[in-house]
Design a protein around this motif. Structure first.
Motif, mmCIF file in Angstrom:
data_model
loop_
_atom_site.group_PDB
_atom_site.id
_atom_site.type_symbol
_atom_site.label_atom_id
_atom_site.label_comp_id
_atom_site.label_asym_id
_atom_site.label_seq_id
_atom_site.Cartn_x
_atom_site.Cartn_y
_atom_site.Cartn_z
ATOM 1 N N MET A 1 -3.953 4.608 -1.478
ATOM 2 C CA MET A 1 -4.703 5.198 -0.274
ATOM 3 C C MET A 1 -4.615 6.640 -0.122
ATOM 4 O O MET A 1 -3.353 7.548 -0.519
ATOM 5 N N GLY A 2 -5.791 7.360 0.347
ATOM 6 C CA GLY A 2 -6.097 9.190 0.234
ATOM 7 C C GLY A 2 -4.927 9.052 1.451
ATOM 8 O O GLY A 2 -4.994 8.837 2.495
ATOM 9 N N LYS B 1 0.455 5.290 1.062
ATOM 10 C CA LYS B 1 -0.603 6.358 1.501
ATOM 11 C C LYS B 1 -0.184 7.683 1.381
ATOM 12 O O LYS B 1 1.437 7.935 1.539
ATOM 13 N N ASP C 1 -6.300 10.595 3.880
ATOM 14 C CA ASP C 1 -6.673 10.886 5.495
ATOM 15 C C ASP C 1 -6.864 9.199 5.928
ATOM 16 O O ASP C 1 -7.815 8.650 6.758
ATOM 17 N N GLU C 2 -6.229 8.633 5.376
ATOM 18 C CA GLU C 2 -6.583 7.078 5.503
ATOM 19 C C GLU C 2 -5.517 5.844 6.049
ATOM 20 O O GLU C 2 -5.270 4.990 6.314
ATOM 21 N N THR C 3 -4.709 7.042 7.135
ATOM 22 C CA THR C 3 -3.389 6.144 7.927
ATOM 23 C C THR C 3 -4.199 5.667 8.728
ATOM 24 O O THR C 3 -3.498 4.638 9.024
ATOM 25 N N SER C 4 -5.255 5.127 9.393
ATOM 26 C CA SER C 4 -5.479 4.941 10.640
ATOM 27 C C SER C 4 -6.711 3.084 9.611
ATOM 28 O O SER C 4 -5.676 2.042 9.951
ATOM 29 N N GLU C 5 -6.484 3.534 8.712
ATOM 30 C CA GLU C 5 -7.150 2.402 7.334
ATOM 31 C C GLU C 5 -5.798 2.050 7.308
ATOM 32 O O GLU C 5 -5.799 0.405 7.307
ATOM 33 N N LEU C 6 -4.886 1.922 7.274
ATOM 34 C CA LEU C 6 -3.750 1.454 6.617
ATOM 35 C C LEU C 6 -3.377 0.496 7.638
ATOM 36 O O LEU C 6 -2.690 -0.031 7.656
ATOM 37 N N TYR D 1 0.780 -0.945 0.025
ATOM 38 C CA TYR D 1 -0.545 -0.448 -0.102
ATOM 39 C C TYR D 1 1.095 0.953 -0.039
ATOM 40 O O TYR D 1 2.399 1.473 0.397
#
Length: 298
Positions: free
Chosen positions: A269-270, A209, A272-277, A207
């Motif tokens: 990933m966008g 980000k 604002d997607e640190t938590s998703e990663l 991934y």
């Protein structure tokens, strides 16, 4: 052509140049000679002789080096075209010279000769726009050529580095690797394209980000992880660091695919997607590796 028409056309040509480069700071015109020409036209005195008007135009390629190839550590080339609109212009050829702090004199003389020949061919007509266009085209082609030469040199240096490293390193064909890479930011469309394309080429999965900070997690053959990091580090970054890594030697009958937790290819990933990663890494059993990107080591 009568005297007044000639004067008006000369001023119109200069006005068109000013409009073209308005606000760019790229054009300089002798103000005294320009005022004298305008005064002569207003006075309607055909006995007056036109003054020589010197026009300087700073030229730069339409594409900056970084837009062509971010791996090339070259400065952008530039030219200063000096056109002398002498009293007999345009009946006689426009006189042109070139200056440059970034291009060798031998190359400058080559394009000056070409411009002088073109000016001679245009004698009798207004020619400054034609000569500026020719100079701009030559400058872009020159920079493209320099980028190509620099790129070939960079690639030869990378090959030499690989050969040197390969001669003294253990066999990596049976080692599976992972990398957690932190960057100050990932915004450039060129970098984002390389991040994805190189991963596919090297059979890596993971991934990326984008935004602030930029985070990349990849896995695959250890030799591919090393090559991937080397390629990324040859791009221009404000900061790029490998914060975490893993190596696993394949056991008997194991394959690289047995150790993969991500499919081959990079999923972007966008910002604002640190938590998703983080959640994806936790699910894959790689939370500690992800935490290394934040300098949180177990």
């Amino acid at each position: 052509m009568d005297w007044a028409t000639l004067a008006r056309e000369r001023l119109q040509e200069i006005e068109s140049l000013q409009l073209m480069y308005e606000g760019s700071g790229c054009i300089s015109i002798d103000p005294d000679a320009l005022k004298q020409t305008m005064f002569m036209l207003d006075s309607q005195d055909p006995s007056c002789k036109f003054p020589s008007i010197q026009v300087e135009i700073s030229l730069r390629p339409s594409e900056a080096v970084a837009e062509i190839d971010e791996t090339c550590k070259l400065e952008n080339s530039s030219l200063c075209l000096v056109a002398d609109m002498h009293c007999s212009y345009p009946q006689e050829a426009l006189r042109v010279t070139l200056r440059s702090d970034s291009i060798p004199n031998q190359d400058i003389q080559e394009v000056v000769s070409m411009l002088k020949q073109e000016a001679e061919n245009c004698a009798g007509d207004q020619s400054i726009f034609i000569l500026v266009g020719t100079a701009e085209t030559w400058l872009q082609e020159y920079q493209d050529k320099m980028v190509s030469i620099q790129r070939e040199y960079n690639q030869s240096q990378i090959r030499q580095e690989h050969e040197t490293v390969a001669s003294g390193r253990p066999d990596l064909s049976s080692t599976f690797g992972r990398r957690m890479i932190w960057s100050h930011h990932i915004l450039s469309s060129i970098k984002r394209r390389h991040i994805i394309q190189w991963a596919y080429e090297l059979e890596l999965g993971g991934y990326s980000k984008i935004g602030y900070p930029g985070l990349i997690i990849v896995e695959g053959p250890e030799s591919s992880c090393q090559e991937y990091c080397r390629r990324l580090q040859h791009l221009r970054w404000k900061a790029l660091v490998v914060r975490g890594e893993e190596q696993h030697v394949l056991e008997d009958c194991q394959t690289m695919d047995d150790l993969r937790v991500f499919e081959i290819g990079i999923v972007e990933m966008g910002p604002d997607e640190t938590s998703e990663l983080s959640a994806l890494c936790k699910e894959a059993g790689l939370l500690d590796l992800f935490k290394s990107s934040m300098k949180m080591y177990s």
